[in-house]
Write a protein that holds these residues in place. Structure first.
Motif, PDB file in Angstrom:
ATOM      1  N   LEU A  42       0.828  -1.202   0.000  1.00  0.00           N
ATOM      2  CA  LEU A  42       0.000   0.000   0.000  1.00  0.00           C
ATOM      3  C   LEU A  42       0.862   1.251   0.000  1.00  0.00           C
ATOM      4  CD1 LEU A  42      -2.451  -0.696   2.937  1.00  0.00           C
ATOM      5  CD2 LEU A  42      -3.118  -0.251   0.583  1.00  0.00           C
ATOM      6  N   ALA A 128     -11.801   4.914   5.075  1.00  0.00           N
ATOM      7  CA  ALA A 128     -11.021   4.429   6.222  1.00  0.00           C
ATOM      8  C   ALA A 128      -9.778   3.678   5.781  1.00  0.00           C
ATOM      9  CB  ALA A 128     -11.888   3.519   7.085  1.00  0.00           C
ATOM     10  N   SER A 130      -6.575   3.167   2.592  1.00  0.00           N
ATOM     11  CA  SER A 130      -5.892   3.858   1.492  1.00  0.00           C
ATOM     12  C   SER A 130      -6.331   3.257   0.166  1.00  0.00           C
ATOM     13  CB  SER A 130      -4.375   3.702   1.636  1.00  0.00           C
ATOM     14  OG  SER A 130      -3.768   4.128   0.436  1.00  0.00           O
ATOM     15  N   VAL A 263     -13.484  -9.963   4.903  1.00  0.00           N
ATOM     16  CA  VAL A 263     -14.221  -9.229   5.942  1.00  0.00           C
ATOM     17  C   VAL A 263     -15.056  -8.136   5.264  1.00  0.00           C
ATOM     18  CG1 VAL A 263     -14.026  -7.808   8.026  1.00  0.00           C
ATOM     19  CG2 VAL A 263     -12.324  -9.590   7.562  1.00  0.00           C
ATOM     20  N   ALA A 266     -14.143  -4.138   4.741  1.00  0.00           N
ATOM     21  CA  ALA A 266     -12.795  -3.838   5.242  1.00  0.00           C
ATOM     22  C   ALA A 266     -11.815  -3.468   4.140  1.00  0.00           C
ATOM     23  CB  ALA A 266     -12.251  -5.024   6.032  1.00  0.00           C
ATOM     24  N   ARG A 268      -9.058  -4.176   1.470  1.00  0.00           N
ATOM     25  CA  ARG A 268      -8.098  -5.231   1.157  1.00  0.00           C
ATOM     26  C   ARG A 268      -7.665  -5.955   2.422  1.00  0.00           C
ATOM     27  NH1 ARG A 268      -7.055  -0.999  -2.198  1.00  0.00           N
ATOM     28  NH2 ARG A 268      -7.322  -1.550  -4.386  1.00  0.00           N
ATOM     29  N   TYR A 333      -3.454   2.809  10.359  1.00  0.00           N
ATOM     30  CA  TYR A 333      -2.400   1.837  10.064  1.00  0.00           C
ATOM     31  C   TYR A 333      -1.360   1.781  11.187  1.00  0.00           C
ATOM     32  CZ  TYR A 333      -4.532   1.526   5.490  1.00  0.00           C
ATOM     33  OH  TYR A 333      -5.429   1.304   4.475  1.00  0.00           O
ATOM     34  N   THR A 352       0.547  -4.169   6.837  1.00  0.00           N
ATOM     35  CA  THR A 352      -0.464  -3.094   6.842  1.00  0.00           C
ATOM     36  C   THR A 352      -1.808  -3.584   6.308  1.00  0.00           C
ATOM     37  OG1 THR A 352       0.654  -2.438   4.850  1.00  0.00           O
ATOM     38  CG2 THR A 352       0.817  -0.930   6.683  1.00  0.00           C
ATOM     39  N   TYR A 353      -1.803  -4.704   5.608  1.00  0.00           N
ATOM     40  CA  TYR A 353      -3.061  -5.218   5.038  1.00  0.00           C
ATOM     41  C   TYR A 353      -3.856  -6.053   6.051  1.00  0.00           C
ATOM     42  CZ  TYR A 353      -1.581  -4.204   0.210  1.00  0.00           C
ATOM     43  OH  TYR A 353      -1.206  -3.602  -0.962  1.00  0.00           O
ATOM     44  N   ASN A 355      -6.283  -7.357   8.622  1.00  0.00           N
ATOM     45  CA  ASN A 355      -7.548  -6.864   9.171  1.00  0.00           C
ATOM     46  C   ASN A 355      -7.838  -7.443  10.549  1.00  0.00           C
ATOM     47  OD1 ASN A 355      -8.373  -5.062   7.143  1.00  0.00           O
ATOM     48  ND2 ASN A 355      -8.913  -6.800   5.829  1.00  0.00           N
ATOM     49  N   HIS A 356      -8.925  -6.924  11.131  1.00  0.00           N
ATOM     50  CA  HIS A 356      -9.285  -7.252  12.507  1.00  0.00           C
ATOM     51  C   HIS A 356     -10.313  -8.382  12.584  1.00  0.00           C
ATOM     52  CE1 HIS A 356     -11.071  -6.617  16.504  1.00  0.00           C
ATOM     53  NE2 HIS A 356     -12.250  -6.496  15.904  1.00  0.00           N
ATOM     54  N   TYR A 416      -7.594  -6.460  16.883  1.00  0.00           N
ATOM     55  CA  TYR A 416      -7.092  -5.092  17.102  1.00  0.00           C
ATOM     56  C   TYR A 416      -7.392  -4.615  18.528  1.00  0.00           C
ATOM     57  CZ  TYR A 416      -6.878  -4.118  11.944  1.00  0.00           C
ATOM     58  OH  TYR A 416      -6.625  -4.085  10.600  1.00  0.00           O
ATOM     59  N   TRP A 420     -10.796  -0.853  19.840  1.00  0.00           N
ATOM     60  CA  TRP A 420     -11.018  -0.709  18.393  1.00  0.00           C
ATOM     61  C   TRP A 420     -12.389  -1.273  18.027  1.00  0.00           C
ATOM     62  CZ3 TRP A 420     -12.342  -3.015  13.874  1.00  0.00           C
ATOM     63  CH2 TRP A 420     -12.052  -2.314  12.692  1.00  0.00           C
ATOM     64  N   PHE A 574     -14.088   6.592   9.149  1.00  0.00           N
ATOM     65  CA  PHE A 574     -13.651   5.996  10.422  1.00  0.00           C
ATOM     66  C   PHE A 574     -12.154   6.214  10.638  1.00  0.00           C
ATOM     67  CE2 PHE A 574     -11.985   2.190  12.676  1.00  0.00           C
ATOM     68  CZ  PHE A 574     -12.676   2.344  13.869  1.00  0.00           C
ATOM     69  N   MET A 578      -5.048   0.809  15.919  1.00  0.00           N
ATOM     70  CA  MET A 578      -5.173  -0.557  16.430  1.00  0.00           C
ATOM     71  C   MET A 578      -4.534  -0.557  17.828  1.00  0.00           C
ATOM     72  SD  MET A 578      -3.958  -2.389  12.884  1.00  0.00           S
ATOM     73  CE  MET A 578      -2.655  -1.231  12.493  1.00  0.00           C
TER      74      MET A 578
HETATM   75  C1  SAM Z   1      -4.385  -1.757   9.071  1.00  0.00           C
HETATM   76  S1  SAM Z   1      -5.698  -1.390   8.009  1.00  0.00           S
HETATM   77  C2  SAM Z   1      -6.017  -2.955   7.310  1.00  0.00           C
HETATM   78  C3  SAM Z   1      -5.973  -2.943   5.782  1.00  0.00           C
HETATM   79  C4  SAM Z   1      -7.167  -2.297   5.125  1.00  0.00           C
HETATM   80  N1  SAM Z   1      -8.269  -3.238   5.108  1.00  0.00           N
HETATM   81  C5  SAM Z   1      -6.875  -1.803   3.717  1.00  0.00           C
HETATM   82  O1  SAM Z   1      -7.621  -2.141   2.768  1.00  0.00           O
HETATM   83  O2  SAM Z   1      -5.920  -1.057   3.533  1.00  0.00           O
HETATM   84  C6  SAM Z   1      -6.985  -1.095   9.178  1.00  0.00           C
HETATM   85  C7  SAM Z   1      -8.285  -0.618   8.554  1.00  0.00           C
HETATM   86  O3  SAM Z   1      -8.903  -1.679   7.825  1.00  0.00           O
HETATM   87  C8  SAM Z   1     -10.317  -1.699   8.038  1.00  0.00           C
HETATM   88  N2  SAM Z   1     -10.693  -2.926   8.792  1.00  0.00           N
HETATM   89  C9  SAM Z   1      -9.846  -3.800   9.343  1.00  0.00           C
HETATM   90  N3  SAM Z   1     -10.533  -4.797   9.941  1.00  0.00           N
HETATM   91  C10 SAM Z   1     -11.826  -4.546   9.780  1.00  0.00           C
HETATM   92  C11 SAM Z   1     -13.024  -5.202  10.185  1.00  0.00           C
HETATM   93  N4  SAM Z   1     -13.016  -6.339  10.873  1.00  0.00           N
HETATM   94  N5  SAM Z   1     -14.204  -4.643   9.824  1.00  0.00           N
HETATM   95  C12 SAM Z   1     -14.217  -3.519   9.109  1.00  0.00           C
HETATM   96  N6  SAM Z   1     -13.136  -2.845   8.715  1.00  0.00           N
HETATM   97  C13 SAM Z   1     -11.946  -3.352   9.043  1.00  0.00           C
HETATM   98  C14 SAM Z   1     -10.625  -0.480   8.863  1.00  0.00           C
HETATM   99  O4  SAM Z   1     -10.888   0.570   7.982  1.00  0.00           O
HETATM  100  C15 SAM Z   1      -9.317  -0.245   9.594  1.00  0.00           C
HETATM  101  O5  SAM Z   1      -9.186   1.083  10.052  1.00  0.00           O
END
Ligand code: SAM
Length: 593
Positions: A42, A128, A130, A263, A266, A268, A333, A352-353, A355-356, A416, A420, A574, A578
């Motif tokens: 990213l 929320a 990138s 997810v 969310a 990527r 991130y 960085t990709y 997710n939670h 997370y 979070w 949002f 984390m």
């Molecule tokens: C570290 S980034 C993860 C990578 C992100 N999904 C991306 O496409 O770049 C954290 C962000 O991903 C999204 N995200 C991660 N886990 C999620 C979940 N369980 N439900 C919804 N959004 C989520 C939120 O926007 C969060 O702030």
């Protein structure tokens, strides 16, 4: 301990072969010129960060370690349209490899932009994440297994940081160093090798330091070798480690690949590229520390009674420090803790990709073990946040560790933390689309990047068609076009053929605002009018010229979002860091308790 993924791992993080240069990245396989190195990462935009912090980060007015890693927007496709000043934090191959001008072997590819299928009219996750992704390392030549990866940061990067890095050789330094090396080896030492070695050491230690002195081989042995094969070949040989050594001392960087997350909402996510057994390191994550998270605050402008922006004596809008409008996207991130101002942002590949998932995560974060640490200083865990503020290079490191067996292609998910989870739930509950969201068309919905992709639906409306059926206000059309000669653009106002001599890499210098005049529906080419800036001898912009160009392919016509209109600026986007679990969060950092 050699991890089991190390056996098949193709990319490692390990100590650099450049002394005192910290982490390096190494390929464990032979790579052919033009092939991809590792997985794409990213690019996380950071906008107007100096303005929001009221200072100059390069001059150290505020603590901003990302300045050593961030990329100028001109290198990242459409990013420069996002804001007045925008840079990108690019983890993975974008941040970790070192720079060696003579051995540069990897370049970064064009960064794609899209909203990962999220739309502001229906997705609470819009804005929320990138939109800039797919930035991959491409081999500039054939690479032997074990080679350290070097990218070209540009000489400017080193000259700006001379007080921290000292005099790092640039390309010209080697041209100056070579005759010195040759001259030295014409001296007659009467077979006294010790005297020869001493003199070499004396030369290298000479108190008047210069970049060309730094370019001379470090030891007499390397100098002897360099006289036979040249300085470059000696350095090349020194920049290769054995694959066995990498497996034992490095950490695997290609266990994760990006993909569309399973997810909902969310964007990527990160997926396992191979089987990862419970207990193995999934990915290392060196951390950039931000001691005071206020550095990510976004402020409004100071207004007068009539609602106009108040300007400083230099004509710059003044920020209103009592009006925090939001947070930089980078916050999403980074990791933090509710009782601390500290943020830690991972720059490992693929992390960085991740997710939670609160209920069934398959990885956890741990402080890296001392025996496996590449930059981690355990002692920092006992120091205060103010101490961290004085540290001007990263010195902390997490590992993402598998808490159960992870199957190939399984999505990698981290808990997370409760804070979070609560924040996300509250966001979902309160979220409603911003006004006009249903009509919003993002630039990426209209773009395509090669002839195949552009077939089908990607017709651009001509100027006449737009009079009847206009594009939404956020959109702006730019065209890629290359001139043979700078002078040509000042006299040739009608060119028959579209030209693409430069490589298409989203390079700013080849693009101009443009208006499509007509379209040939059979061959899908356009005639367009470009707005070409004219500069005087002092490079001041003095005029614009309208130039008509024929036969422009569809992919060379690109839509961009105008400044401050893309999803990351949504008022309801949002933002939350984390959370680092309390049980591993050092007490010494709890400065909000
Ligand atoms: C570290 S980034 C993860 C990578 C992100 N999904 C991306 O496409 O770049 C954290 C962000 O991903 C999204 N995200 C991660 N886990 C999620 C979940 N369980 N439900 C919804 N959004 C989520 C939120 O926007 C969060 O702030």
């Amino acid at each position: 301990r050699e991890s089991s993924t190390a056996q098949t791992c193709a990319l490692f993080m390990a100590p650099s072969t450049i002394p005192n240069a910290g982490i390096g990245v190494f390929t464990a396989i032979n790579v052919k010129e033009g092939e991809q190195v590792g997985y794409p990462d990213l690019a996380i935009p950071v906008t107007d960060v100096d303005w929001h912090n009221g200072g100059n980060r390069q001059e150290g007015d505020y603590h901003w370690l990302w300045k050593n890693y961030d990329w100028l927007s001109s290198a990242i496709g459409h990013l420069s349209f996002e804001a007045e000043e925008v840079v990108a934090c690019i983890p993975g191959v974008g941040a970790m490899p070192n720079c060696h001008f003579r051995l540069s072997n990897v370049r970064e590819s064009f960064t794609k932009y899209d909203t990962a299928t999220l739309h502001r009219s229906k997705d609470a996750g819009a804005g929320a994440i990138s939109g800039y992704s797919g930035r991959e390392g491409i081999a500039l030549r054939d690479l032997r297994e074990g080679s350290e990866i070097f990218v070209d940061y540009g000489e400017h990067w080193f000259t700006l940081r001379e007080n921290v890095l000292g005099l790092v050789p640039v390309a010209e330094s080697y041209t100056l160093a070579e005759p010195v090396l040759e001259k030295f080896h014409t001296l007659d030492f009467n077979g006294q090798n010790d005297a020869k070695a001493d003199l070499w050491a004396l030369i290298k230690d000479f108190s008047y330091k210069s970049r060309s002195l730094a370019a001379l081989p470090r030891t007499i042995e390397a100098s002897n070798r360099a006289i036979d094969v040249g300085i470059k070949e000696t350095e090349l040989e020194a920049s290769i480690r054995s694959v066995q050594w990498l497996k034992q001392n490095g950490k695997c960087l290609d266990n994760l690949r990006p993909g569309m997350s399973s997810v909902d909402g969310a964007g990527r996510g990160a997926f396992a590229t191979r089987f990862i057994p419970k207990g193995d390191i999934v990915a290392p994550a060196p951390l950039v520390h931000i001691p005071y998270k206020d550095a990510l605050s976004l402020f409004g402008e100071m207004k007068d009674e009539d609602g106009f922006n108040i300007l400083s004596s230099e004509g710059i809008t003044i920020r209103n420090t009592s009006e925090v409008r939001g947070k930089q996207l980078l916050l999403n991130y980074c990791f933090g803790h509710s009782k601390s101002t500290l943020l830690l942002c991972p720059y490992g590949s693929g992390t960085t990709y991740i997710n939670h998932n609160h209920k069934s995560p398959n990885v956890k974060i741990v402080w890296t073990e001392e025996s496996k640490a590449l930059i981690h200083n355990t002692t920092w865990l006992q120091q205060s946040v103010d101490f961290l503020e004085d540290q001007l290079s990263p010195g902390l490191e997490f590992d993402y560790v598998a808490i159960r067996n992870i199957q190939p292609d399984e999505e990698v998910l981290l808990d997370y933390g409760k804070d979070w989870e609560d924040a996300w739930r509250a966001h979902l509950k309160n979220w409603k689309p911003v006004e006009g969201a249903d009509k919003f068309v993002d630039a990426s919905q209209l773009n395509c990047f090669d002839d195949d992709e552009c077939k089908g639906a990607h017709v651009v409306r001509t100027h006449a068609e737009q009079e009847v059926n206009p594009y939404t206000d956020n959109l702006w059309i730019w065209c890629y076009f290359s001139y043979e000669d700078e002078r040509e653009m000042t006299w040739n106002i009608e060119l028959d053929e579209w030209r693409n001599w430069g490589e298409f890499n989203g390079d700013n210098k080849f693009r101009y605002p443009c208006t499509p005049l007509s379209r040939n529906d059979a061959s899908m080419v356009y005639s367009v009018e470009l707005v070409v800036p004219v500069y005087d001898d002092y490079m001041a912009h003095v005029d614009d010229l309208l130039v008509e160009v024929q036969n422009v392919p569809r992919w060379a016509i690109q839509f961009v979002n105008r400044q401050y209109t893309s999803d990351m600026y949504l008022s309801n986007a949002f933002r939350h860091e984390m959370m680092i679990p309390d049980k591993i969060f050092p007490k010494a950092w709890k400065n909000l308790e």
